[in-house]
Design an enzyme around this catalytic site. Structure first.
Site, PDB file in Angstrom:
ATOM      1  N   ARG B 295      72.608 -81.675 -58.713  1.00 41.16           N
ATOM      2  CA  ARG B 295      73.004 -80.861 -59.870  1.00 41.16           C
ATOM      3  C   ARG B 295      71.793 -80.393 -60.667  1.00 41.16           C
ATOM      4  NH1 ARG B 295      78.846 -83.664 -61.673  1.00 41.16           N
ATOM      5  NH2 ARG B 295      79.918 -82.609 -59.967  1.00 41.16           N
ATOM      6  N   TYR B 439      78.808 -74.133 -56.846  1.00 41.46           N
ATOM      7  CA  TYR B 439      78.711 -75.339 -55.998  1.00 41.46           C
ATOM      8  C   TYR B 439      78.144 -76.549 -56.742  1.00 41.46           C
ATOM      9  CZ  TYR B 439      74.052 -73.625 -54.123  1.00 41.46           C
ATOM     10  OH  TYR B 439      72.793 -73.167 -53.919  1.00 41.46           O
ATOM     11  N   GLU B 440      78.250 -77.693 -56.105  1.00 41.03           N
ATOM     12  CA  GLU B 440      77.936 -78.991 -56.745  1.00 41.03           C
ATOM     13  C   GLU B 440      78.763 -79.206 -58.002  1.00 41.03           C
ATOM     14  OE1 GLU B 440      76.296 -80.726 -54.840  1.00 41.03           O
ATOM     15  OE2 GLU B 440      75.338 -79.200 -53.627  1.00 41.03           O
ATOM     16  N   GLY B 441      80.012 -78.777 -57.956  1.00 45.93           N
ATOM     17  CA  GLY B 441      80.872 -78.859 -59.138  1.00 45.93           C
ATOM     18  C   GLY B 441      80.754 -77.589 -59.936  1.00 45.93           C
ATOM     19  N   GLN B 446      81.339 -79.190 -64.779  1.00 47.03           N
ATOM     20  CA  GLN B 446      80.185 -79.752 -65.505  1.00 47.03           C
ATOM     21  C   GLN B 446      80.542 -79.950 -66.979  1.00 47.03           C
ATOM     22  OE1 GLN B 446      77.556 -80.607 -63.669  1.00 47.03           O
ATOM     23  NE2 GLN B 446      78.560 -79.664 -61.910  1.00 47.03           N
TER      24      GLN B 446
END
Lengths: 596, 596
Positions: B295, B439-441, B446
């Protein structure tokens, strides 16, 4: 696969309820355009947009236009779709009956335009540019030029372009180099290279009528030496039939971020035969007639793409299940809840919706004034309409397109990673929307037009065409309980506009940089306030009907709630914009050039 | 052709002047990392980024990856560049010396990462994912797993992936279906389909180590039944040499909006042999070690792309002549002035710059705390560092990537129509930047992590790790004349954070929807305030040196002026964000589902 369904209910609301289309039907020439006729036109347009144009949107993006030896081919299906479009009379929609047009009132025509942009903005550019050429020619052309070219532009047999940009000259038309040398027969020989010419070459029509800015041999330097010429791709014989090819060729098409189905051409004029349109050295004025029409249309592109992006985001949010509501399971029969339950997804959707419906309502107002300007016989009403539409044109162009891009990107966000994949068709809207912030004058240029030209014009009279009705509305509704939560934020936004206007006017006199420093933030501040006003007006109509226990009741309740969302969540930006404006130009101008 | 030059002066400023790199050199294992060594590493990295990776950025986008019968080829030049990258030891940069790594302090490593992202974000994903796999394995792997896999991951001989997403499960990992059945030999048979796997298959390395989330046969439903497995593409023999292919295949690559040089793969596991990493059913915790590293890295992607976009916009603004300054001609020797003279162009450039340098400074702070967390022997300092980095991770990820996209789009705006043309290479940054918000949440996730998890954690202790130093700084600098114009806006933004935090905490107890309704606006409010704080700290250092009449003086003056621009023009948004937050969740939740 993406979806699109024309938002007819909201369009009817704007046309009939918000702006009283029956009053417009009383203007000269409008008698047949009853609300019923307009509704049936909208329904036909919806069918065309949904079933003919929209199915080619994604394939047109994937395939793009192709170029080979001066020949440009549009994506598969565009030719057939254009034939359907022509046969349906849609190219004639906004044109005068004098040249075979339907003389459709501008508010209704604008709704049709929105549908075209929602369905396939790349396709829509072809007839869109033709309409621009029609507007310029019908304003500035000779009777002979009109008779020769307008009927075929109106019928869609031929198409049109506007050729302004050259490699060294975009915003600054004073640097234009294309030359026009008079011939003995009254025509001119045009030589020069134009770029970024939308619909400059294609396979949809047998002829293309270029409207070209060029310089006469004795022209003064700069923008005062620019003339407008009509240069057909194929010369037209006296009997109206097609003659030989003119010295006009397409030398390349651009590979772009988006609108790939639209041919963006480099056009070379090589001793091409052309005819002067309007007065020598007065080309910009004639071209600006076309530009203003185009600027509204470009704003509608932003709105149109935003609508499709919104509809798809809603559909995905209903369909995609993922996680559970923060307040507990909502769909116990499913493995997860639809993401529509999540507040942040709703926040995204309502943000899109509040902007879209607000912009549609604002566009409807501008269109109404334009209709009055074109058809009214009341000079005062025409002047007011001219003022208002001139004031609002840069706002519609810039704010709608900024928001169109933002909304398309928000739709991708609702989709998550799936939004980034081409197959799903959503990222295309981001790419397609991005151009509208750039062409027909960048959005920065629109803001300069608003602040540097429209605000000071005629002693600030244009501005009063907006401020007065807002103040009258606030006063008239002081006791309207339904509007109680809506008037204070509107009032405050209005004050922000007034304070910002005063700040700029006061400081710009001694320092012109204050105009440029404030312009973009001011345009957005003004635009948000205009949206707040149309939202308040919509509430005044919708609130009394919101209790009806039927589909219509739901429509009106949604209007009131969306208005509330706009006031609570989006309008507060005006305070931040005012603060930014009030910081002035000093910091940005003092920053050392070499330090960038 | 686009340009990129690593912003070494600013990186050195952040590492050495703002955060005192000599203090970090005193941590265990850091003795050799003197400021001089770090500078020479940065210079080498700059060379690599500018001359090896950046020249492949545009060609990689145009060519993309190709897929044929399970084989994925990266764009031309990527293989050679990866070899240069490996040979230079860059894959080993952030890894522990225990496995052949260089143990570079995280702040310096993060600056190198920024350069990679600026130069070629699609390329950077290959080593980036390997580093993520390294982090997860080194935290949760057995000693044997570490010895078998880490040295080859660190040397770049092999690469790694993280396999989470499946068609039906993205954010909601509880819906994961991939199964892991125990074999007699202690290994597991993994079966299932994963999508969106970055670097899932490619031609850069001889082996790929997949870290795969899957369910054991007796696993509880939902997220509590997920385990982490190591599944190599090619099985590794006891002697460390490569054995037969495992049951892992790439079934397709995605066609995406951008990062086309990065292979985004659908990976099918078909009775593939895998080994459990960490405890059964505790896979998410292990994966989250990797996710948090990733992240931050994704946030740096936003920053890196923004830097390149900014540099190109500046170059174009210097080069492109168009129109004259509003205050009169500035370049009388030219036919027009460079567009850098126009206030609105400077506004755009300074907006980009203020965000970029602010984000770099904020990233430097987070990196410093992570370095303390990893290497300090002081438990209190480690706890504080852990708290702070946990608090800031979602902000860095979401705000940096939102801004990266905005800034890339602003660069297009500076270019005008030319920015929309692929050849100029600028629109690529918009497309490449868009993925990092997803991406990555997603950035919405977040924000939920920040508001729903990090704020309430440990009685609000994490938040004090930010608020306390800000308040201390304001108090300590109360008499600092240089900071006089900067502290009041910082103070006000801080109050906005405090009021917003109080509002959410108070209301969320009775209604969890208040968390989701506020989260995205709160993250931005918090992030802007954090930027305001690092800008104030930079002013405290730069202001005393701003009068030096040399290049350094210009650097420090620019810092102070950019800080001023940030406070005047950008920070006022916090007021609007607070107002939006305070409107709560009612309107969005009451909106009828059917009315969307």
């Amino acid at each position: 696969m993406p979806i699109y369904k024309a938002p007819l209910e909201d369009m009817r609301f704007v046309l009939h309820e918000l702006y009283d289309s029956t009053a417009l039907a009383e203007l000269p020439g409008n008698a047949e355009f009853t609300p019923e006729l307009i509704d049936s036109v909208l329904e036909e347009a919806a069918k065309l947009a949904e079933t003919v144009l929209f199915p080619l949107n994604q394939s047109g993006d994937l395939e793009g236009c192709t170029y080979e030896n001066g020949v440009v081919r549009t994506p598969s299906g565009f030719k057939e779709a254009y034939k359907t479009f022509r046969d349906g009379g849609w190219t004639a929609m906004g044109a005068s009956p004098d040249y075979g047009g339907q003389g459709m009132p501008i508010p209704a025509a604008l709704m049709v335009e929105e549908m075209l942009c929602s369905a396939n903005v790349a396709f829509g550019l072809y007839p869109g540019l033709s309409h621009g050429a029609y507007v310029a020619l019908s304003h500035a052309g000779t009777e002979e030029q009109k008779q020769t070219y307008l009927p075929n532009l109106v019928s869609g047999k031929w198409s049109g372009t506007m050729c302004l940009t050259e490699p060294q000259c975009g915003t600054d038309l004073g640097m234009l180099r294309t030359r026009a040398v008079p011939n003995d027969d009254g025509s001119y020989s045009i030589t020069g290279n134009k770029i970024f010419i939308s619909a400059g070459e294609h396979d949809l029509t047998e002829n293309i009528i270029h409207l070209v800015l060029a310089r006469l041999p004795d022209a003064p330097a700069g923008v005062k030496g620019i003339s407008l010429f009509l240069v057909p791709k194929v010369l037209v014989k006296d009997d109206g039939s097609l003659g030989p090819r003119n010295g006009v060729s397409c030398t390349a098409i651009e590979h772009k971020m988006g609108i790939k189905g639209s041919a963006t051409c480099a056009i070379s004029f090589d001793d091409a035969k052309g005819w002067l349109v309007g007065e020598p050295n007065k080309g910009l004025a004639a071209m600006f007639k076309m530009m203003n029409t185009e600027r509204l249309s470009v704003g509608i592109q932003g709105l149109g793409i935003a609508e499709t992006a919104y509809q798809n985001a809603v559909a995905y949010a209903r369909d995609r299940i993922q996680g559970r509501a923060l307040t507990g399971t909502k769909a116990p029969d499913k493995q997860a809840d639809p993401i529509l339950v999540h507040p942040d997804v709703r926040r995204m959707l309502l943000t899109m919706r509040a902007y879209i419906e607000g912009c549609r309502a604002l566009a409807g107002w501008v269109a109404r004034e334009l209709e009055i300007l074109h058809k009214s016989t009341d000079d005062d009403a025409k002047q007011a309409a001219d003022d208002f539409s001139a004031l609002m044109t840069p706002i519609v162009k810039a704010m709608f397109t900024d928001l169109g891009f933002e909304i398309a990107s928000t739709a991708v966000q609702v989709y998550g990673g799936h939004g980034y994949i081409r197959d799903h068709g959503i990222e295309q809207y981001v790419r397609d929307a991005r151009i509208s912030m750039l062409y027909e004058g960048t959005n920065g240029i629109q803001a300069l037009d608003l602040v540097g030209r429209k605000l000071p014009q005629d002693g600030g009279r244009l501005l009063t065409r907006f401020l007065d009705p807002v103040m009258e509305f606030i006063e008239a509704n002081a006791d309207n309980a339904a509007l109680e939560p809506f008037l204070p934020p509107l009032q405050q936004a209005l004050e922000h506009v007034q304070v910002a206007t005063g700040f700029i006017m006061e400081n710009a006199m001694s320092n012109h940089d204050e105009i440029g420093a404030a312009s973009v933030d001011y345009l957005r501040l003004f635009g948000l306030t205009a949206l707040a006003f149309v939202w308040a007006r919509m509430v005044a109509i919708a609130a009394p009907k919101a209790d009806e226990q039927n589909g219509a009741g739901q429509f009106y309740r949604a209007k009131v709630q969306t208005a509330k969302f706009f006031m609570e969540r989006l309008l507060p930006q005006t305070g931040a914009l005012l603060a930014a404006i009030q910081s002035g130009s000093a910091t940005m101008m003092e920053f050392e050039d070499a330090a960038f």
